[in-house]
Write an enzyme that holds these catalytic residues in place. Structure first.
Site, mmCIF file in Angstrom:
data_model
loop_
_atom_site.group_PDB
_atom_site.id
_atom_site.type_symbol
_atom_site.label_atom_id
_atom_site.label_comp_id
_atom_site.label_asym_id
_atom_site.label_seq_id
_atom_site.Cartn_x
_atom_site.Cartn_y
_atom_site.Cartn_z
ATOM 1 N N ASP A 1 37.421 44.974 44.189
ATOM 2 C CA ASP A 1 37.392 44.157 43.089
ATOM 3 C C ASP A 1 36.620 42.929 43.357
ATOM 4 O O ASP A 1 36.595 42.348 44.519
ATOM 5 C CB ASP A 1 38.725 43.590 42.568
HETATM 6 N N1 URA Z 1 43.389 47.445 44.836
HETATM 7 C C1 URA Z 1 43.128 46.313 44.136
HETATM 8 O O1 URA Z 1 44.015 46.051 43.277
HETATM 9 N N2 URA Z 1 42.057 45.794 44.192
HETATM 10 C C2 URA Z 1 41.077 46.165 45.197
HETATM 11 O O2 URA Z 1 40.108 45.506 45.375
HETATM 12 C C3 URA Z 1 41.604 47.235 46.099
HETATM 13 C C4 URA Z 1 42.623 47.643 45.847
#
Ligand code: URA
Length: 246
Positions: free
Chosen positions: A105
């Site tokens: 993310d």
């Molecule tokens: N899980 C998440 O919630 N975000 C990420 O970036 C990777 C795994």
């Protein structure tokens, strides 16, 4: 018939993974010898001209494999329509069309791989290779053992049950816990959704390991090339040899 499947050819050109190339082909973005082709099984032979979005593509001769500590506030993609900084923008002076393997993310930091090798990307993201992903997070409050057990067994999310996982509390920050969670699947915002589901939303999230490959001391925004032992850490010695990575 001799030749290489179009989908595999595009991956070898560093356009995208084989799976993503299939979508690019289906979308009518690919021309072979001037004609739009939508069948990923089309064979490409020597002398064919292949164009994606009007640009000629050719197989990449040297493969590049990089690991980076993605900072928060950087997109894990190759390009952004809204001109936000992408992980690929942080790799200067490397003459290859890189793309990130999988996603973190915007507000997650940590270990991300970049490559121009579509097959490598395909293997790392394919569930049959079972690449375990390890994250550390600060979560609101301190989860009880019962809550941790729920995560370990698998919990219901809107896109179905999660696979069994490992989770431990490894420290505290004020009234909040620091957890380490190890998953063998990579659904969208999965850690955040799982922790939210047990009532302990994520405050900060970082990926620290892929299989046995550790992020180590890389500073946010820094990167380095992968070496032989890194490929072994990712795939194990036998598979890395078979993939001609070592
Ligand atoms: N899980 C998440 O919630 N975000 C990420 O970036 C990777 C795994």
């Amino acid at each position: 018939m001799e030749g290489t499947r179009l989908q595999k050819f595009l991956a070898s050109c560093g356009v995208a993974s084989r799976r993503a190339s299939e979508v690019i082909i289906a979308d009518g973005r690919v021309k072979v010898n001037g004609k739009v082709v939508t069948d990923p099984a089309t064979k490409i032979v020597k002398g064919d001209t292949v164009m994606v979005d009007g640009k000629k593509v050719t197989p990449e001769s040297s493969k590049v494999y990089i690991m980076m500590n993605k900072p928060c506030g950087v997109l894990s993609s190759a390009k952004d329509d809204r001109e936000r900084t992408c992980v690929v923008d942080l790799v200067k002076d490397v003459n290859a069309r890189l793309f990130p393997v999988g996603r973190l993310d915007y507000d997650t930091s940590g270990l991300i791989l970049l490559t121009n090798d579509g097959d490598f990307m395909q293997k790392l993201t394919h569930p049959s290779y079972e690449i375990w992903r390890t994250y550390q997070a600060i979560v609101r409050g301190v989860p009880t053992q019962n809550k941790l057990d729920e995560i370990e067994k698998g919990i219901e999310l809107e896109d179905g049950m999660t696979l069994p996982a490992h989770i431990d509390v490894i420290g505290y920050k004020g009234k909040n816990a620091k957890i380490e969670i190890v998953l063998r699947e990579g659904r969208n915002r999965q850690v955040r959704r799982m922790m939210e589901a047990i009532g302990h939303p994520v405050i900060e999230l970082k990926r620290v390991r892929l299989a046995a490959l550790e992020l180590g001391e890389l500073k946010p925004g820094a990167w380095r090339y992968l070496r032989g032992k890194d490929f072994e850490a990712l795939f194990g010695t036998e598979v890395a040899k078979k993939m001609r990575l070592i």
